[in-house]
Design an enzyme around this catalytic site. Structure first.
Site, PDB file in Angstrom:
ATOM      1  N   ASP A   1      41.368  32.586  36.422  1.00  0.00           N
ATOM      2  CA  ASP A   1      42.177  33.713  36.896  1.00  0.00           C
ATOM      3  C   ASP A   1      41.231  34.872  37.235  1.00  0.00           C
ATOM      4  OD1 ASP A   1      43.739  35.965  37.141  1.00  0.00           O
ATOM      5  OD2 ASP A   1      44.923  35.599  35.334  1.00  0.00           O
TER       6      ASP A   1
ATOM      7  N   ARG B   1      59.486  31.044  52.129  1.00  0.00           N
ATOM      8  CA  ARG B   1      59.216  31.611  53.449  1.00  0.00           C
ATOM      9  C   ARG B   1      60.010  30.861  54.517  1.00  0.00           C
ATOM     10  NH1 ARG B   1      52.956  33.168  53.283  1.00  0.00           N
ATOM     11  NH2 ARG B   1      52.854  31.362  51.943  1.00  0.00           N
TER      12      ARG B   1
ATOM     13  N   TYR C   1      53.192  43.904  46.383  1.00  0.00           N
ATOM     14  CA  TYR C   1      52.257  43.172  47.248  1.00  0.00           C
ATOM     15  C   TYR C   1      51.595  44.137  48.231  1.00  0.00           C
ATOM     16  CZ  TYR C   1      50.760  39.454  50.536  1.00  0.00           C
ATOM     17  OH  TYR C   1      50.045  38.608  51.353  1.00  0.00           O
TER      18      TYR C   1
END
Ligand code: UDP
Length: 328
Positions: free
Chosen positions: A58, A188, A147
């Site tokens: 990560d 999406r 985002y």
């Protein structure tokens, strides 16, 4: 000696295609991913190669890679609206803390770094088409803010490292891109519509479908990114296809392409869903000598073939990955 590149988000859609491209170009490729939204199957075919290595890590925690590194491409991030709604804190962290770690690594290694920014930095744009000198119209506190603002911060810290430390940096503003290896259930519009066709469901158009997008086929996107990395241009560059289509017309196009007889049904438009989006790619044309080559018809045919080749199990798998534990 081979040049080495670190690609974060390597098991994701764009990351995995970048791994393929850099292997083809003769690089030693180090892929990194924490596999929250990525899928190891996207890079499985590379594991046998001696020039490919994978770190399950990560990037929001300290990043260590032994040996020399010539290039870094930072592509780790949830990238679909439903993903970043479910893991808002990780989305903020990977764009901010993750980028900081990778810029630090780039400094130590004396590597050039390209960061994946996005058309979302323009928010719901008031200028159309969007050129790089438009500052955007983003809601800081809206659902997409996690985002959009992380990516805006990412651009700022990248420019600060360039100006203050003299680091070699590149910023790609990526517009909607599609192709094989998109996650079928990532929410999406392209995987959503194709998945619906394959399952025999109706196509869900959000709002009245008059909102527009411009879709870039993945091969064109990767070529643009590669050229940008190899260029000496520091300011952001839009990479996308300037062919705009309303979502309702796109749904009809997909029904025609797939010979389906599904109906279109309407669902509420998500909050802050941009009403229009089309890149001005003058800069990419002039500086990189790049323009997209793949027509929507050809790209969509290839993408449809890919999704058709997935197993029934994959197709009917419930939409959602388990994201519990990732909002720390
Ligand atoms: N969209 C839609 N139906 C779906 C999924 C998405 O009408 O099942 C619309 C969505 O509201 C947006 C556009 O398609 O206007 C593109 O959405 P996507 O999630 O692909 O990405 P965005 O460009 O919004 O980040």
């Amino acid at each position: 000696m081979k040049k080495s590149v670190l690609i974060t988000g390597a098991a994701g859609f764009l990351g995995s295609h970048l791994c393929d491209r850099f292997i083809e170009e003769g690089f030693r490729v180090i892929g990194m991913d924490n596999l929250i939204t990525g899928d190891i199957r996207n890079i499985e075919h590379l594991f046998a190669l001696k020039d490919f290595e994978f770190y399950h890590h990560d990037v929001t925690t300290f990043v260590h890679v032994p040996g020399k590194l010539d290039y870094i491409l930072h592509f780790a991030s949830p990238a679909s609206p439903i993903d970043y709604l479910k893991i808002p804190i990780q989305t903020l962290k990977v764009g901010s803390l993750g980028t900081h770690n990778l810029l630090g690594l780039a400094r130590v290694k004396n590597a050039r770094i390209l960061i994946a920014s996005t058309s979302e930095v323009y928010g719901d744009p008031l200028v159309h088409p969007q050129s790089e000198d438009y500052y955007g119209n983003v809601s800081t506190i809206g659902p997409r803010g996690v985002y959009d603002e992380a990516k805006r911060f990412q651009e700022s810290i990248t420019m600060a490292y360039h100006r203050y430390h003299g680091l070699e940096t590149r910023i790609a503003r990526i517009f909607n891109t599609y192709g094989p290896r998109m996650r079928l259930n990532d929410g999406r519009v392209i995987p959503a519509f194709i998945g619906q066709v394959l399952r025999g469901e109706n196509l869900t158009v959000f709002g009245d479908g008059s909102q527009t997008r411009s879709f870039c086929y993945v091969d064109d996107q990767i070529e643009g990114l590669y050229r940008l990395l190899m260029s000496d241009y520091v300011e952001p560059v839009n990479i996308g296809t300037p062919e705009e289509i309303a979502i309702i017309d796109f749904a009809k196009e997909i029904i025609k392409l797939t010979d389906a007889n599904q109906k279109i049904i309407y669902k509420p438009l998500p909050q802050d869903d941009p009403l229009q989006r089309r890149p001005d790619i003058t800069r990419a044309r002039e500086i990189l000598g790049w323009k997209p080559k793949v027509s929507r018809e050809e790209g969509m045919r290839k993408t449809y073939e890919y999704f058709k080749s997935l197993s029934k199990e994959e197709l009917f798998k419930s939409a959602h990955k388990d994201f519990s534990n990732h909002n720390r």
